[in-house]
Design a protein around this motif. Structure first.
Motif, mmCIF file in Angstrom:
data_model
loop_
_atom_site.group_PDB
_atom_site.id
_atom_site.type_symbol
_atom_site.label_atom_id
_atom_site.label_comp_id
_atom_site.label_asym_id
_atom_site.label_seq_id
_atom_site.Cartn_x
_atom_site.Cartn_y
_atom_site.Cartn_z
ATOM 1 N N VAL A 25 44.787 44.559 52.125
ATOM 2 C CA VAL A 25 44.487 43.981 50.776
ATOM 3 C C VAL A 25 44.703 42.830 50.360
ATOM 4 N N ASP A 26 43.850 41.768 50.212
ATOM 5 C CA ASP A 26 44.098 40.462 49.710
ATOM 6 C C ASP A 26 43.585 40.545 48.263
ATOM 7 N N GLY A 27 44.546 39.922 47.298
ATOM 8 C CA GLY A 27 44.176 39.527 46.039
ATOM 9 C C GLY A 27 43.458 38.144 45.965
ATOM 10 N N THR A 28 43.156 37.564 44.802
ATOM 11 C CA THR A 28 42.481 36.252 44.603
ATOM 12 C C THR A 28 43.544 35.352 45.021
ATOM 13 N N ASP A 29 44.787 35.358 45.088
ATOM 14 C CA ASP A 29 45.785 34.469 45.781
ATOM 15 C C ASP A 29 46.436 34.976 47.052
ATOM 16 N N GLY A 30 46.100 35.723 47.745
ATOM 17 C CA GLY A 30 46.619 36.098 49.062
ATOM 18 C C GLY A 30 47.069 37.734 49.292
ATOM 19 N N HIS A 31 47.441 37.945 50.340
ATOM 20 C CA HIS A 31 47.765 39.446 50.796
ATOM 21 C C HIS A 31 48.814 39.930 49.754
ATOM 22 N N VAL A 32 48.231 41.194 49.673
ATOM 23 C CA VAL A 32 49.243 41.716 48.668
ATOM 24 C C VAL A 32 49.684 43.186 49.110
ATOM 25 N N ALA A 64 38.375 51.169 41.678
ATOM 26 C CA ALA A 64 37.336 50.780 42.652
ATOM 27 C C ALA A 64 36.525 49.806 42.555
ATOM 28 N N ASP A 65 36.077 49.274 41.249
ATOM 29 C CA ASP A 65 35.270 48.310 41.008
ATOM 30 C C ASP A 65 36.153 46.944 41.125
ATOM 31 N N SER A 66 37.345 46.931 41.269
ATOM 32 C CA SER A 66 38.066 45.848 41.614
ATOM 33 C C SER A 66 37.875 45.400 43.094
ATOM 34 N N VAL A 67 37.231 45.769 43.689
ATOM 35 C CA VAL A 67 37.020 45.484 45.068
ATOM 36 C C VAL A 67 35.831 44.564 45.109
ATOM 37 N N MET A 68 35.923 43.391 45.644
ATOM 38 C CA MET A 68 35.100 42.408 45.702
ATOM 39 C C MET A 68 34.272 42.200 47.031
ATOM 40 N N GLY A 69 34.640 42.754 48.031
ATOM 41 C CA GLY A 69 34.111 42.772 49.217
ATOM 42 C C GLY A 69 35.074 43.670 50.399
ATOM 43 N N ILE A 70 34.265 43.752 51.651
ATOM 44 C CA ILE A 70 34.939 44.507 52.467
ATOM 45 C C ILE A 70 34.677 43.979 53.673
ATOM 46 N N ASP A 71 35.479 43.356 54.691
ATOM 47 C CA ASP A 71 35.128 43.093 55.852
ATOM 48 C C ASP A 71 35.749 44.098 57.009
ATOM 49 N N HIS A 72 34.850 44.961 57.321
ATOM 50 C CA HIS A 72 35.102 46.145 58.278
ATOM 51 C C HIS A 72 35.579 45.276 59.852
ATOM 52 N N SER A 80 39.782 41.751 43.020
ATOM 53 C CA SER A 80 39.486 40.615 42.104
ATOM 54 C C SER A 80 40.715 40.555 41.111
ATOM 55 N N ARG A 81 41.780 40.937 41.680
ATOM 56 C CA ARG A 81 43.077 40.772 41.198
ATOM 57 C C ARG A 81 43.933 39.865 41.720
ATOM 58 N N THR A 82 44.962 39.257 41.126
ATOM 59 C CA THR A 82 45.948 38.608 41.761
ATOM 60 C C THR A 82 47.136 39.221 42.247
ATOM 61 N N LYS A 83 47.875 38.691 43.054
ATOM 62 C CA LYS A 83 48.999 39.726 43.714
ATOM 63 C C LYS A 83 49.971 40.225 42.601
ATOM 64 N N ASP A 84 50.298 39.576 41.494
ATOM 65 C CA ASP A 84 51.192 40.156 40.400
ATOM 66 C C ASP A 84 50.483 41.178 39.662
ATOM 67 N N GLU A 85 49.025 40.969 39.256
ATOM 68 C CA GLU A 85 48.247 42.140 38.760
ATOM 69 C C GLU A 85 48.192 43.336 39.608
ATOM 70 N N VAL A 86 48.087 43.223 40.868
ATOM 71 C CA VAL A 86 48.176 44.482 41.873
ATOM 72 C C VAL A 86 49.594 45.120 41.839
ATOM 73 N N ARG A 87 50.542 44.263 41.620
ATOM 74 C CA ARG A 87 51.931 45.074 41.949
ATOM 75 C C ARG A 87 52.075 45.538 40.305
ATOM 76 N N SER A 88 51.580 44.941 39.362
ATOM 77 C CA SER A 88 52.054 45.579 37.957
ATOM 78 C C SER A 88 51.008 46.602 37.702
ATOM 79 N N ALA A 89 50.169 47.149 38.567
ATOM 80 C CA ALA A 89 49.338 48.376 38.230
ATOM 81 C C ALA A 89 50.055 49.631 38.236
ATOM 82 N N PRO A 90 49.501 50.575 37.586
ATOM 83 C CA PRO A 90 50.161 51.694 37.473
ATOM 84 C C PRO A 90 50.483 52.279 38.915
ATOM 85 N N VAL A 91 51.780 53.023 38.771
ATOM 86 C CA VAL A 91 52.258 53.503 40.129
ATOM 87 C C VAL A 91 51.643 54.732 40.390
ATOM 88 N N PHE A 92 51.209 54.949 41.657
ATOM 89 C CA PHE A 92 50.687 56.350 42.115
ATOM 90 C C PHE A 92 51.620 57.350 42.212
#
Length: 115
Positions: A25-32, A64-72, A80-92
């Motif tokens: 998973v890559d955010g807008t600013d790199g691998h997350v 799921a709508d944060s997915v901008m694209g998939i390279d299978h 469509s999120r930065t690494k910090d935004e992904v890391r601060s998302a709700p814990v599963f």
């Protein structure tokens, strides 16, 4: 089609039948992180991303709508999120999230596309 790191990726996302477990998973600013095994259990509205190193990371939930694209071919999901935004998302929390549909609905409402 759009270009991403030299790979051509579809902009339409994915189908519910796609198993993205283990994809990078890559955010807008790199691998997350990587797509968690729990993503398949949540249906098509959410994606669980394991951030960080295997034992030090955590699972977070993204819409799921944060997915901008998939390279299978390269096994990469671009979000469509930065690494910090992904890391601060709700814990599963597997028990709470999979056992309580109301929690899943509330999570989806509070953490929509972010646009």
């Amino acid at each position: 089609m759009s270009e991403y790191r030299g790979h051509s990726v579809p902009t339409a996302g994915h189908t519910p039948d796609d198993d993205l477990t283990g994809y990078q998973v890559d955010g807008t600013d790199g691998h997350v992180g990587k797509v968690s095994k729990y993503t398949k259990d949540l249906g098509r509205l959410h994606m669980v991303v394991h951030t960080g190193i295997w034992f030090l990371g955590k699972d977070v939930v993204l819409p799921a709508d944060s997915v901008m694209g998939i390279d299978h071919e390269a096994r990469i999901v671009q979000v469509s999120r930065t690494k910090d935004e992904v890391r601060s998302a709700p814990v599963f929390d597997v028990d709470r999230f999979l056992g309580d549909p109301r929690h899943r609905d509330q999570l989806g409402g509070r953490h929509g596309s972010g646009h």
